[in-house]
Design a protein around this motif. Structure first.
Motif, PDB file in Angstrom:
ATOM      1  N   ARG A 316     -29.996 -11.981 -31.941  1.00 50.29           N
ATOM      2  CA  ARG A 316     -30.456 -11.360 -33.180  1.00 50.29           C
ATOM      3  C   ARG A 316     -31.117 -12.427 -34.041  1.00 50.29           C
ATOM      4  NH1 ARG A 316     -25.820  -9.732 -35.926  1.00 50.29           N
ATOM      5  NH2 ARG A 316     -25.870 -11.628 -37.158  1.00 50.29           N
ATOM      6  N   ALA A 317     -32.351 -12.194 -34.437  1.00 50.65           N
ATOM      7  CA  ALA A 317     -33.072 -13.103 -35.317  1.00 50.65           C
ATOM      8  C   ALA A 317     -33.233 -12.456 -36.678  1.00 50.65           C
ATOM      9  CB  ALA A 317     -34.436 -13.449 -34.736  1.00 50.65           C
ATOM     10  N   THR A 318     -33.241 -13.283 -37.705  1.00 48.84           N
ATOM     11  CA  THR A 318     -33.462 -12.792 -39.060  1.00 48.84           C
ATOM     12  C   THR A 318     -34.493 -13.667 -39.756  1.00 48.84           C
ATOM     13  OG1 THR A 318     -31.727 -14.142 -40.090  1.00 48.84           O
ATOM     14  CG2 THR A 318     -31.072 -11.999 -39.204  1.00 48.84           C
ATOM     15  N   GLY A 319     -35.146 -13.089 -40.754  1.00 48.66           N
ATOM     16  CA  GLY A 319     -36.051 -13.830 -41.609  1.00 48.66           C
ATOM     17  C   GLY A 319     -35.700 -13.571 -43.062  1.00 48.66           C
ATOM     18  N   VAL A 320     -35.618 -14.634 -43.851  1.00 52.62           N
ATOM     19  CA  VAL A 320     -35.230 -14.557 -45.264  1.00 52.62           C
ATOM     20  C   VAL A 320     -36.339 -15.196 -46.092  1.00 52.62           C
ATOM     21  CG1 VAL A 320     -33.523 -15.273 -46.982  1.00 52.62           C
ATOM     22  CG2 VAL A 320     -32.787 -14.663 -44.668  1.00 52.62           C
ATOM     23  N   ASN A 321     -36.751 -14.535 -47.172  1.00 45.69           N
ATOM     24  CA  ASN A 321     -37.814 -15.120 -47.991  1.00 45.69           C
ATOM     25  C   ASN A 321     -37.275 -16.168 -48.956  1.00 45.69           C
ATOM     26  OD1 ASN A 321     -36.800 -13.765 -50.266  1.00 45.69           O
ATOM     27  ND2 ASN A 321     -38.395 -12.189 -50.262  1.00 45.69           N
ATOM     28  N   GLN A 322     -38.178 -16.745 -49.746  1.00 45.81           N
ATOM     29  CA  GLN A 322     -37.820 -17.855 -50.638  1.00 45.81           C
ATOM     30  C   GLN A 322     -36.839 -17.450 -51.722  1.00 45.81           C
ATOM     31  OE1 GLN A 322     -40.750 -16.412 -50.368  1.00 45.81           O
ATOM     32  NE2 GLN A 322     -41.532 -15.862 -52.385  1.00 45.81           N
ATOM     33  N   ASN A 323     -36.642 -16.154 -51.935  1.00 44.95           N
ATOM     34  CA  ASN A 323     -35.685 -15.670 -52.923  1.00 44.95           C
ATOM     35  C   ASN A 323     -34.333 -15.325 -52.311  1.00 44.95           C
ATOM     36  OD1 ASN A 323     -37.659 -15.762 -55.039  1.00 44.95           O
ATOM     37  ND2 ASN A 323     -38.540 -13.875 -54.224  1.00 44.95           N
ATOM     38  N   GLY A 324     -34.171 -15.626 -51.029  1.00 44.42           N
ATOM     39  CA  GLY A 324     -32.913 -15.329 -50.367  1.00 44.42           C
ATOM     40  C   GLY A 324     -32.774 -13.891 -49.920  1.00 44.42           C
ATOM     41  N   VAL A 325     -33.869 -13.124 -49.918  1.00 47.69           N
ATOM     42  CA  VAL A 325     -33.845 -11.718 -49.537  1.00 47.69           C
ATOM     43  C   VAL A 325     -34.221 -11.601 -48.065  1.00 47.69           C
ATOM     44  CG1 VAL A 325     -34.861  -9.447 -49.932  1.00 47.69           C
ATOM     45  CG2 VAL A 325     -34.414 -10.977 -51.865  1.00 47.69           C
ATOM     46  N   ARG A 326     -33.394 -10.900 -47.302  1.00 49.47           N
ATOM     47  CA  ARG A 326     -33.704 -10.700 -45.898  1.00 49.47           C
ATOM     48  C   ARG A 326     -34.867  -9.714 -45.773  1.00 49.47           C
ATOM     49  NH1 ARG A 326     -29.146  -9.662 -41.322  1.00 49.47           N
ATOM     50  NH2 ARG A 326     -28.522 -11.673 -42.218  1.00 49.47           N
ATOM     51  N   VAL A 327     -35.903 -10.130 -45.046  1.00 48.20           N
ATOM     52  CA  VAL A 327     -37.105  -9.311 -44.922  1.00 48.20           C
ATOM     53  C   VAL A 327     -37.349  -8.857 -43.484  1.00 48.20           C
ATOM     54  CG1 VAL A 327     -38.217 -10.405 -46.900  1.00 48.20           C
ATOM     55  CG2 VAL A 327     -38.584 -11.365 -44.614  1.00 48.20           C
ATOM     56  N   PHE A 328     -36.637  -9.461 -42.532  1.00 51.74           N
ATOM     57  CA  PHE A 328     -36.962  -9.238 -41.120  1.00 51.74           C
ATOM     58  C   PHE A 328     -35.701  -9.365 -40.284  1.00 51.74           C
ATOM     59  CE2 PHE A 328     -37.933 -11.341 -37.027  1.00 51.74           C
ATOM     60  CZ  PHE A 328     -38.810 -10.432 -36.454  1.00 51.74           C
ATOM     61  N   GLU A 329     -35.631  -8.532 -39.247  1.00 54.96           N
ATOM     62  CA  GLU A 329     -34.503  -8.602 -38.314  1.00 54.96           C
ATOM     63  C   GLU A 329     -34.955  -8.023 -36.976  1.00 54.96           C
ATOM     64  OE1 GLU A 329     -30.472  -6.188 -38.379  1.00 54.96           O
ATOM     65  OE2 GLU A 329     -30.409  -7.848 -39.835  1.00 54.96           O
ATOM     66  N   ILE A 330     -34.489  -8.625 -35.890  1.00 54.32           N
ATOM     67  CA  ILE A 330     -34.856  -8.138 -34.564  1.00 54.32           C
ATOM     68  C   ILE A 330     -33.764  -8.528 -33.568  1.00 54.32           C
ATOM     69  CG2 ILE A 330     -36.164 -10.203 -33.935  1.00 54.32           C
ATOM     70  CD1 ILE A 330     -38.141  -8.398 -32.446  1.00 54.32           C
ATOM     71  N   GLU A 331     -33.488  -7.665 -32.627  1.00 51.19           N
ATOM     72  CA  GLU A 331     -32.569  -7.969 -31.531  1.00 51.19           C
ATOM     73  C   GLU A 331     -33.385  -8.062 -30.258  1.00 51.19           C
ATOM     74  OE1 GLU A 331     -29.290  -5.269 -31.368  1.00 51.19           O
ATOM     75  OE2 GLU A 331     -28.835  -5.503 -33.518  1.00 51.19           O
ATOM     76  N   GLY A 332     -33.443  -9.261 -29.689  1.00 48.30           N
ATOM     77  CA  GLY A 332     -34.205  -9.484 -28.477  1.00 48.30           C
ATOM     78  C   GLY A 332     -33.312  -9.880 -27.332  1.00 48.30           C
ATOM     79  N   SER A 333     -33.926 -10.184 -26.199  1.00 49.08           N
ATOM     80  CA  SER A 333     -33.179 -10.582 -25.033  1.00 49.08           C
ATOM     81  C   SER A 333     -33.998 -11.544 -24.203  1.00 49.08           C
ATOM     82  CB  SER A 333     -32.790  -9.362 -24.196  1.00 49.08           C
ATOM     83  OG  SER A 333     -33.924  -8.608 -23.834  1.00 49.08           O
ATOM     84  N   SER A 334     -33.306 -12.386 -23.441  1.00 52.17           N
ATOM     85  CA  SER A 334     -33.967 -13.328 -22.558  1.00 52.17           C
ATOM     86  C   SER A 334     -33.207 -13.378 -21.243  1.00 52.17           C
ATOM     87  CB  SER A 334     -34.028 -14.728 -23.184  1.00 52.17           C
ATOM     88  OG  SER A 334     -32.734 -15.184 -23.534  1.00 52.17           O
ATOM     89  N   LEU A 335     -33.908 -13.738 -20.188  1.00 53.24           N
ATOM     90  CA  LEU A 335     -33.301 -13.804 -18.872  1.00 53.24           C
ATOM     91  C   LEU A 335     -32.672 -15.169 -18.643  1.00 53.24           C
ATOM     92  CD1 LEU A 335     -36.039 -12.028 -16.718  1.00 53.24           C
ATOM     93  CD2 LEU A 335     -33.953 -11.045 -17.682  1.00 53.24           C
ATOM     94  N   THR A 336     -31.493 -15.176 -18.035  1.00 55.69           N
ATOM     95  CA  THR A 336     -30.797 -16.395 -17.663  1.00 55.69           C
ATOM     96  C   THR A 336     -30.499 -16.339 -16.167  1.00 55.69           C
ATOM     97  OG1 THR A 336     -28.695 -15.365 -18.272  1.00 55.69           O
ATOM     98  CG2 THR A 336     -29.772 -16.731 -19.946  1.00 55.69           C
ATOM     99  N   VAL A 337     -30.035 -17.463 -15.626  1.00 61.25           N
ATOM    100  CA  VAL A 337     -29.729 -17.558 -14.197  1.00 61.25           C
ATOM    101  C   VAL A 337     -28.226 -17.586 -14.009  1.00 61.25           C
ATOM    102  CG1 VAL A 337     -29.957 -18.996 -12.134  1.00 61.25           C
ATOM    103  CG2 VAL A 337     -31.892 -18.718 -13.683  1.00 61.25           C
ATOM    104  N   MET A 338     -27.724 -16.760 -13.130  1.00 60.22           N
ATOM    105  CA  MET A 338     -26.276 -16.722 -12.843  1.00 60.22           C
ATOM    106  C   MET A 338     -25.916 -17.823 -11.848  1.00 60.22           C
ATOM    107  SD  MET A 338     -25.229 -14.084 -14.638  1.00 60.22           S
ATOM    108  CE  MET A 338     -23.680 -13.516 -13.960  1.00 60.22           C
TER     109      MET A 338
END
Length: 339
Positions: A316-338
């Motif tokens: 989960r990534a987030t983005g916060v502006n210069q006033n401390g307000v959250r403006v962005f959020e995303i849940e992504g995924s990446s591949l790993t090796v077992m």
């Protein structure tokens, strides 16, 4: 002729539009700006990657589809933006020479209880190439003005609220070594709760307009005058610009870790394709002059459902502006090796 409103898109509406031809110079230029990985940057180098050839960044595919959507629907409608995208799945590589075509379906239509001047459309979109190959699917909610409704001035609009169920609260490690496992290659080395600061980016007026002119030419993204007449009030970045900037910050941070941490006790993920993302939220407008600070936290991991040699790490990534307000959020995924 008056623009289309919420009432013109009842549930069951299906629109088809397209004709966007993917080309190598655009793929490379976008990758240089927002996703500088070998599979996007150079046709020869891409042959040695998991993609076996030059492919468009996922955020470019979303942006190209956004341009098709603007030209076919939004520029002739009273669109009010979107709070985010519930799910995007990248099903096949998007390569130069493909022509993108979209089927846009309204699955639900309702009037907002808190903002009766606004209607909410549940939308599904399928993107295919010229042969009918399904490349990407998306689900989201679109906001449209209702017919004869009067929008409140920008300062009277209520603050955005984080959507229910979109976030996962986890204890975040303060151990730098644990946090660096956000970029681990082996599934076993990834630590849930690892959180990496990705840095900050200034959104300039010039950058906002340049991105919007190419991929999201709605008036509130293109000029101060157009934005002043809109519900945004001020020039605001398109959501895909905010998301693509996050991707650039992520790649830059991973590459810096790779350069600075050669002695790490685990291998670093070389990067590669992602199956998609969920719960992308544009919580507040990102406006000219805003500085957005991004971070990324591991929120889960699991074996790949069909490929036993691979795992999936969810972030989960987030983005916060210069006033401390959250403006962005995303849940992504990446591949790993077992193993």
């Amino acid at each position: 002729m008056s623009k289309k409103t919420f009432e013109d898109f009842p549930a069951g509406t299906v629109l088809r539009f397209g004709g966007y031809e993917v080309n190598a110079p655009e793929v490379i230029a976008f990758a240089q700006a927002f996703d500088p990985q070998p599979m996007h940057l150079d046709a020869e180098a891409a042959k040695a990657t998991r993609m076996k050839g030059l492919t468009a960044p996922g955020m470019l595919t979303c942006s190209m589809v956004m341009r098709l959507y603007c030209d076919a629907v939004l520029n002739d409608a009273e669109g009010l933006g979107a709070p985010g995208v519930d799910e995007t799945r990248w099903l096949q590589p998007v390569r130069p020479g493909m022509v993108l075509n979209v089927e846009w379906r309204v699955t639900s239509a309702r009037v907002s209880q808190s903002r009766p001047e606004m209607g909410l459309l549940g939308v599904e979109m399928d993107t295919r190439d010229q042969t009918g190959l399904l490349l990407m699917t998306q689900r989201y909610t679109g906001l449209f003005a209702r017919r004869d409704a009067t929008l409140p001035p920008p300062e009277a609009m209520p603050a955005a609220r984080p959507p229910r169920g979109a976030t996962v609260d986890l204890p975040v490690s303060d151990d730098p070594m644990v946090n660096l496992t956000r970029f681990a290659h082996r599934h076993e080395d990834v630590s849930i709760g690892a959180c990496v600061a990705l840095g900050s980016r200034l959104f300039t007026r010039e950058d906002i307009i340049a991105f919007a002119a190419k991929y999201d030419p709605q008036l509130f993204h293109l000029s101060d005058e157009g934005a002043a007449k809109s519900h945004f009030g001020r020039l605001s970045a398109t959501g895909w610009h905010t998301a693509a900037t996050y991707m650039r910050m992520l790649i830059d941070t991973r590459d810096k870790v790779r350069a600075d941490r050669a002695s790490l006790p685990f291998a670093l993920n070389p990067g590669g394709p992602s199956p998609g993302f969920r719960n992308l939220r544009w919580l507040r407008p990102v406006q000219a002059g805003d500085v957005v600070t991004y971070d990324s936290t591991v929120i889960g991991k699991e074996p790949h459902p069909t490929r036993p040699c691979l795992g999936i790490a969810r972030n989960r990534a987030t983005g916060v502006n210069q006033n401390g307000v959250r403006v962005f959020e995303i849940e992504g995924s990446s591949l790993t090796v077992m193993g």
